[in-house]
Design an enzyme around this catalytic site. Structure first.
Site, PDB file in Angstrom:
ATOM      1  N   THR A  72       0.878  -1.143   0.069  1.00 31.18           N
ATOM      2  CA  THR A  72       0.321   0.146   0.083  1.00 31.18           C
ATOM      3  C   THR A  72       0.841   1.065   0.027  1.00 31.18           C
ATOM      4  OG1 THR A  72      -2.073  -0.625   0.721  1.00 31.18           O
ATOM      5  CG2 THR A  72      -1.789   1.367   1.063  1.00 31.18           C
ATOM      6  N   SER A 200       4.501  -7.094  -1.742  1.00 32.88           N
ATOM      7  CA  SER A 200       4.616  -6.981  -0.410  1.00 32.88           C
ATOM      8  C   SER A 200       4.731  -8.295  -0.123  1.00 32.88           C
ATOM      9  CB  SER A 200       2.884  -6.105  -0.045  1.00 32.88           C
ATOM     10  OG  SER A 200       2.485  -6.074   1.613  1.00 32.88           O
ATOM     11  N   THR A 238      13.892   4.911   9.563  1.00 32.97           N
ATOM     12  CA  THR A 238      15.147   3.894  10.147  1.00 32.97           C
ATOM     13  C   THR A 238      14.214   2.942   9.088  1.00 32.97           C
ATOM     14  OG1 THR A 238      15.385   5.074  12.558  1.00 32.97           O
ATOM     15  CG2 THR A 238      15.800   2.460  12.248  1.00 32.97           C
ATOM     16  N   CYS A 327      -9.298  -6.126   2.541  1.00 33.07           N
ATOM     17  CA  CYS A 327      -9.338  -4.671   2.763  1.00 33.07           C
ATOM     18  C   CYS A 327     -10.662  -3.888   2.754  1.00 33.07           C
ATOM     19  CB  CYS A 327      -8.297  -3.634   1.859  1.00 33.07           C
ATOM     20  SG  CYS A 327      -6.229  -4.397   2.039  1.00 33.07           S
TER      21      CYS A 327
END
Length: 377
Positions: A72, A200, A238, A327
């Site tokens: 996403t 992903s 990070t 989703c």
């Protein structure tokens, strides 16, 4: 606790044992990758080495990979950069895309007043390439085409090579959401000739919270997350070193075992298609999911006369399965609404199920699932 039958692999996949072990080893390390001491440099080295390994698998350059928190985020990074930094004035997409594309495109429309056009498709979800060509021919603006390679709800595989040829003809940017494809299809991103792609890790037996964006070399982008120079100033924050190393291991294993695992899962899908077709009257196979050659082997999407609380009842009996994308909060996703809007069938009279297979599904449990499932008819 009795082992559950997990058939929701399109939403997420379990970790491979080897990935789990690699994560445990990585968790012992510490040191911010942006620090200039030895611990930080060592972790930075591992991030860059992971980037190189992923790039080699997909036949791209390491500099073309940007690590993100998810698919996403990768889609957002790409789409927002196209409008804000590449001066894209028109986006051509379809109503069958993932929400992370459609909602981002809508947000960009509201913010920047871009032109949004939707390419046509038939009742099986096949993108009309002639219509795509027509839309591009009529358009004089800097344009991005965004079409997913494998549909996450119906499993359709787009002829991405043909789409890329059309986009090249009209000098148009091309983005493809490849989240359901990477790790499952033998992809050569360079040969596909696309400008942008997204991935992903938890879709190919890797960890949650990590993904990446592919952005073709020499396309300049800027981070939409501010506060650091990480990822060569393209994504502040990070780096998730644990996720990056776990994702790299998962992708390596996916492609090392691709031929065998594809054949194994494909046989399970064929078996399910046969049993369901022979035993359920008025069964509908959504999209092209029944077509082995035109759909991904991991997804089988079906519809049938209304059965209330079916997925809940299956869950109570140990079967984990989805009625739509993870989703989507409503019973009927935007994909099914779009597919059925011009048909004589009423969507409210149907129950939809997405059966998504994975490498950990045993043939015996598939038989047990079918026996249970067919008992409701």
């Amino acid at each position: 606790m009795k082992r559950k039958i997990f058939l929701d692999n399109a939403s997420t996949t379990p970790l491979r044992k080897e990935v789990y072990i690699s994560l445990l080893k990585t968790l012992k390390r510490f040191g911010n990758p942006s620090s200039n001491h030895s611990l930080g440099v060592y972790n930075k080295y591992n991030i860059e080495y992971s980037r190189i390994k992923i790039a080699k698998i997909l036949n791209i350059s390491a500099e073309e990979i940007i690590f993100t928190s998810s698919g996403t985020e990768a889609n957002n990074l790409i789409l927002r950069n196209c409008v804000k930094n590449l001066n894209v004035q028109c986006i051509i997409t379809s109503l069958l895309e993932h929400k992370s594309v459609l909602e981002t495109v809508y947000d960009l429309y509201l913010q920047y007043d871009i032109i949004v056009k939707f390419v046509k498709f038939n009742s099986k979800g096949e993108i009309d390439l002639n219509n795509l060509r027509k839309l591009l021919k009529e358009n004089t603006n800097i344009t991005l085409v965004s079409l997913m390679y494998v549909n996450n709800e119906i499993g359709n595989i787009l002829n991405l090579k043909k789409v890329s040829e059309i986009c090249r003809e009209f000098n148009t940017y091309l983005h493809s959401d490849t989240i359901q494809a990477i790790g499952h299809l033998n992809l050569n991103l360079k040969k596909l000739n696309i400008h942008f792609a997204s991935a992903s890790a938890h879709k190919f037996y890797g960890p949650y919270g990590i993904g990446f964006a592919y952005i073709r070399k020499k396309i300049s982008i800027k981070s939409f997350i501010t506060g650091g120079l990480q990822e060569k100033n393209r994504r502040a924050g990070t780096e998730n070193i644990y996720g990056i190393i776990g994702m790299t291991e998962a992708l390596k294993l996916a492609y090392n075992n691709l031929k065998y695992e594809k054949n194994y899962i494909q046989n399970i899908k064929k078996y399910c298609i046969k049993k369901l077709h022979n035993n359920i009257p008025k069964l509908i196979f959504n999209g092209l999911s029944k077509n082995i050659n035109k759909s991904i082997y991991t997804i089988l999407s079906i519809a049938f006369p209304k059965k209330y609380l079916l997925s809940l009842n299956l869950d109570l009996k140990g079967v984990i399965i989805s009625q739509a994308s993870a989703c989507i909060s409503s019973e009927y996703s935007h994909v099914f609404k779009s597919l059925y809007q011009n048909t004589k069938r009423y969507i409210q009279d149907l129950t939809f199920l997405r059966i998504s297979f994975g490498i950990f599904n045993k043939k015996k449990e598939i038989k047990n699932f079918l026996k249970l499932f067919l008992s409701f008819f």
